[in-house]
Design a protein around this motif. Structure first.
Motif, PDB file in Angstrom:
ATOM      1  N   TRP A  88       0.898  -1.291  -0.030  1.00 57.25           N
ATOM      2  CA  TRP A  88       0.026  -0.166  -0.059  1.00 57.25           C
ATOM      3  C   TRP A  88       0.904   1.053  -0.043  1.00 57.25           C
ATOM      4  N   PHE A  89       0.043   2.410   0.119  1.00 54.48           N
ATOM      5  CA  PHE A  89       1.018   3.660   0.012  1.00 54.48           C
ATOM      6  C   PHE A  89       2.014   3.479   1.140  1.00 54.48           C
ATOM      7  N   GLY A  90       3.323   3.866   0.795  1.00 53.45           N
ATOM      8  CA  GLY A  90       4.434   4.170   1.623  1.00 53.45           C
ATOM      9  C   GLY A  90       5.198   2.809   1.855  1.00 53.45           C
ATOM     10  N   ALA A  91       4.865   1.838   1.113  1.00 54.82           N
ATOM     11  CA  ALA A  91       5.640   0.553   1.299  1.00 54.82           C
ATOM     12  C   ALA A  91       6.894   0.532   0.701  1.00 54.82           C
ATOM     13  N   THR A  92       7.800  -0.137   1.128  1.00 59.91           N
ATOM     14  CA  THR A  92       9.130  -0.265   0.217  1.00 59.91           C
ATOM     15  C   THR A  92       9.168  -1.647   0.038  1.00 59.91           C
ATOM     16  N   VAL A  93       9.107  -2.085  -1.223  1.00 59.06           N
ATOM     17  CA  VAL A  93       9.038  -3.251  -1.924  1.00 59.06           C
ATOM     18  C   VAL A  93      10.258  -3.859  -2.395  1.00 59.06           C
ATOM     19  N   GLU A  94      10.768  -4.963  -2.613  1.00 57.76           N
ATOM     20  CA  GLU A  94      11.699  -5.741  -3.197  1.00 57.76           C
ATOM     21  C   GLU A  94      10.781  -6.591  -4.131  1.00 57.76           C
ATOM     22  N   ILE A  95      11.292  -6.385  -5.254  1.00 54.63           N
ATOM     23  CA  ILE A  95      10.589  -7.267  -6.284  1.00 54.63           C
ATOM     24  C   ILE A  95      11.806  -7.900  -7.197  1.00 54.63           C
ATOM     25  N   ALA A  96      11.538  -9.006  -7.792  1.00 51.81           N
ATOM     26  CA  ALA A  96      12.407  -9.714  -8.636  1.00 51.81           C
ATOM     27  C   ALA A  96      11.832 -10.031 -10.021  1.00 51.81           C
ATOM     28  N   ASN A 140       1.988  -8.386 -13.482  1.00 55.66           N
ATOM     29  CA  ASN A 140       2.446  -8.094 -14.850  1.00 55.66           C
ATOM     30  C   ASN A 140       2.519  -6.457 -14.778  1.00 55.66           C
ATOM     31  N   VAL A 141       3.735  -6.145 -15.532  1.00 50.96           N
ATOM     32  CA  VAL A 141       3.803  -4.494 -15.374  1.00 50.96           C
ATOM     33  C   VAL A 141       4.211  -4.228 -16.924  1.00 50.96           C
ATOM     34  N   GLN A 142       3.378  -3.291 -17.452  1.00 46.44           N
ATOM     35  CA  GLN A 142       3.606  -2.747 -18.869  1.00 46.44           C
ATOM     36  C   GLN A 142       4.778  -1.617 -18.900  1.00 46.44           C
ATOM     37  N   LEU A 143       5.772  -2.115 -19.430  1.00 48.78           N
ATOM     38  CA  LEU A 143       7.078  -0.989 -19.478  1.00 48.78           C
ATOM     39  C   LEU A 143       7.171  -0.721 -21.092  1.00 48.78           C
ATOM     40  N   PRO A 144       7.820   0.333 -21.483  1.00 45.56           N
ATOM     41  CA  PRO A 144       8.032   0.881 -22.570  1.00 45.56           C
ATOM     42  C   PRO A 144       8.497  -0.266 -23.555  1.00 45.56           C
ATOM     43  N   GLY A 145       9.253  -1.285 -23.152  1.00 43.37           N
ATOM     44  CA  GLY A 145       9.860  -2.204 -24.030  1.00 43.37           C
ATOM     45  C   GLY A 145       8.850  -3.636 -23.924  1.00 43.37           C
ATOM     46  N   GLY A 146       7.757  -3.336 -23.470  1.00 38.30           N
ATOM     47  CA  GLY A 146       6.934  -4.424 -23.278  1.00 38.30           C
ATOM     48  C   GLY A 146       6.351  -4.799 -22.027  1.00 38.30           C
ATOM     49  N   GLU A 147       5.573  -5.780 -21.832  1.00 40.95           N
ATOM     50  CA  GLU A 147       5.054  -6.454 -20.662  1.00 40.95           C
ATOM     51  C   GLU A 147       6.207  -7.295 -19.758  1.00 40.95           C
ATOM     52  N   LYS A 148       6.199  -7.208 -18.688  1.00 42.23           N
ATOM     53  CA  LYS A 148       7.454  -7.806 -17.991  1.00 42.23           C
ATOM     54  C   LYS A 148       6.721  -8.379 -16.499  1.00 42.23           C
ATOM     55  N   GLN A 149       7.001  -9.525 -16.028  1.00 42.65           N
ATOM     56  CA  GLN A 149       6.259  -9.997 -14.906  1.00 42.65           C
ATOM     57  C   GLN A 149       7.373  -9.708 -13.595  1.00 42.65           C
ATOM     58  N   TRP A 150       6.999  -9.484 -12.410  1.00 45.97           N
ATOM     59  CA  TRP A 150       7.634  -8.957 -11.352  1.00 45.97           C
ATOM     60  C   TRP A 150       7.031  -9.918 -10.137  1.00 45.97           C
ATOM     61  N   GLU A 151       7.908 -10.496  -9.459  1.00 40.90           N
ATOM     62  CA  GLU A 151       7.410 -11.264  -8.344  1.00 40.90           C
ATOM     63  C   GLU A 151       7.965 -10.485  -6.827  1.00 40.90           C
ATOM     64  N   VAL A 152       6.820 -10.191  -5.868  1.00 41.07           N
ATOM     65  CA  VAL A 152       7.192  -9.595  -4.776  1.00 41.07           C
ATOM     66  C   VAL A 152       7.965 -10.295  -3.721  1.00 41.07           C
ATOM     67  N   MET A 153       8.959 -10.009  -3.515  1.00 37.28           N
ATOM     68  CA  MET A 153      10.046 -10.777  -2.593  1.00 37.28           C
ATOM     69  C   MET A 153       9.826 -10.312  -1.044  1.00 37.28           C
ATOM     70  N   ALA A 154       9.627  -8.915  -0.764  1.00 39.69           N
ATOM     71  CA  ALA A 154       9.609  -8.448   0.315  1.00 39.69           C
ATOM     72  C   ALA A 154       8.811  -7.326   0.412  1.00 39.69           C
ATOM     73  N   ILE A 155       8.333  -6.851   1.788  1.00 34.97           N
ATOM     74  CA  ILE A 155       7.503  -5.872   1.915  1.00 34.97           C
ATOM     75  C   ILE A 155       7.810  -5.109   3.145  1.00 34.97           C
ATOM     76  N   ARG A 156       8.195  -3.840   3.426  1.00 35.64           N
ATOM     77  CA  ARG A 156       8.511  -3.062   4.531  1.00 35.64           C
ATOM     78  C   ARG A 156       7.941  -1.966   4.655  1.00 35.64           C
ATOM     79  N   TYR A 157       7.495  -1.253   5.784  1.00 34.91           N
ATOM     80  CA  TYR A 157       7.044   0.021   5.976  1.00 34.91           C
ATOM     81  C   TYR A 157       7.735   0.423   7.186  1.00 34.91           C
ATOM     82  N   PRO A 158       7.922   1.869   7.293  1.00 37.61           N
ATOM     83  CA  PRO A 158       8.932   2.717   8.079  1.00 37.61           C
ATOM     84  C   PRO A 158       8.352   2.420   9.665  1.00 37.61           C
ATOM     85  N   GLY A 159       9.123   2.539  10.487  1.00 36.35           N
ATOM     86  CA  GLY A 159       8.500   2.522  12.098  1.00 36.35           C
ATOM     87  C   GLY A 159       8.521   1.178  12.563  1.00 36.35           C
TER      88      GLY A 159
END
Length: 159
Positions: A88-96, A140-159
């Motif tokens: 959600w808003f403010g999350a720091t996300v590690e993706i691969a 799936n994320v639409q990028l200028p070079g085409g669609e690419k898949q990303w997996e969420v590896m970790a989610i962090r919030y401050p505090g």
């Protein structure tokens, strides 16, 4: 505006600091220069006067823009997020991606985005694709070079 303008407390503080600096320091300095230059006679060929007036108009435009942004802003503290298991808003996300290339992104307000620093705006296509995702979800994320898949590896919030 049809969507709220979400912003972090730090982002709002930066907008306010910029507004206060323009209004309290830079604009009065330019007004003083313009007043001094106006007293020097012919204004049509007076560079200090012409530049000062132009700079004052720029400052006034910036002040109006910043005031509108601050008025429309909805400050959200990421540390107070209820569901910290999802993006959600403010999350720091590690993706691969499929090749295990990893990126770390923080979802912030559109007014505080900085792609070079890994801060992407809440309404950016990448952020929209990640909203609500949990660890292990593939998006799936639409990028200028085409669609690419990303997996969420970790989610962090401050505090």
């Amino acid at each position: 505006m049809d969507q709220p303008n979400y912003i972090t407390p730090a982002g709002y503080a930066a907008l306010k600091a910029r507004y206060d600096n323009l209004l309290g320091a830079e604009r009065p300095r330019i007004v003083e220069i313009v007043s001094w230059a106006a007293g020097n006679g012919d204004r049509s060929e007076n560079g200090d006067y012409l530049y000062g007036r132009k700079r004052m108009r720029e400052i006034d435009r910036d002040l109006n823009r910043l005031a509108r942004k601050m008025k429309a802003a909805r400050v959200i503290d990421p540390a107070a997020q209820q569901d910290k298991t999802r993006v959600w808003f403010g999350a720091t996300v590690e993706i691969a991606d499929d090749d295990d290339n990893r990126r770390t992104l923080t979802l912030v307000g559109d007014d505080e985005q900085d792609a070079g620093a890994g801060r992407i705006g809440w309404n950016a296509p990448f952020a929209r694709a990640l909203r609500g995702a949990a660890v292990g979800d593939v998006r799936n994320v639409q990028l200028p070079g085409g669609e690419k898949q990303w997996e969420v590896m970790a989610i962090r919030y401050p505090g």
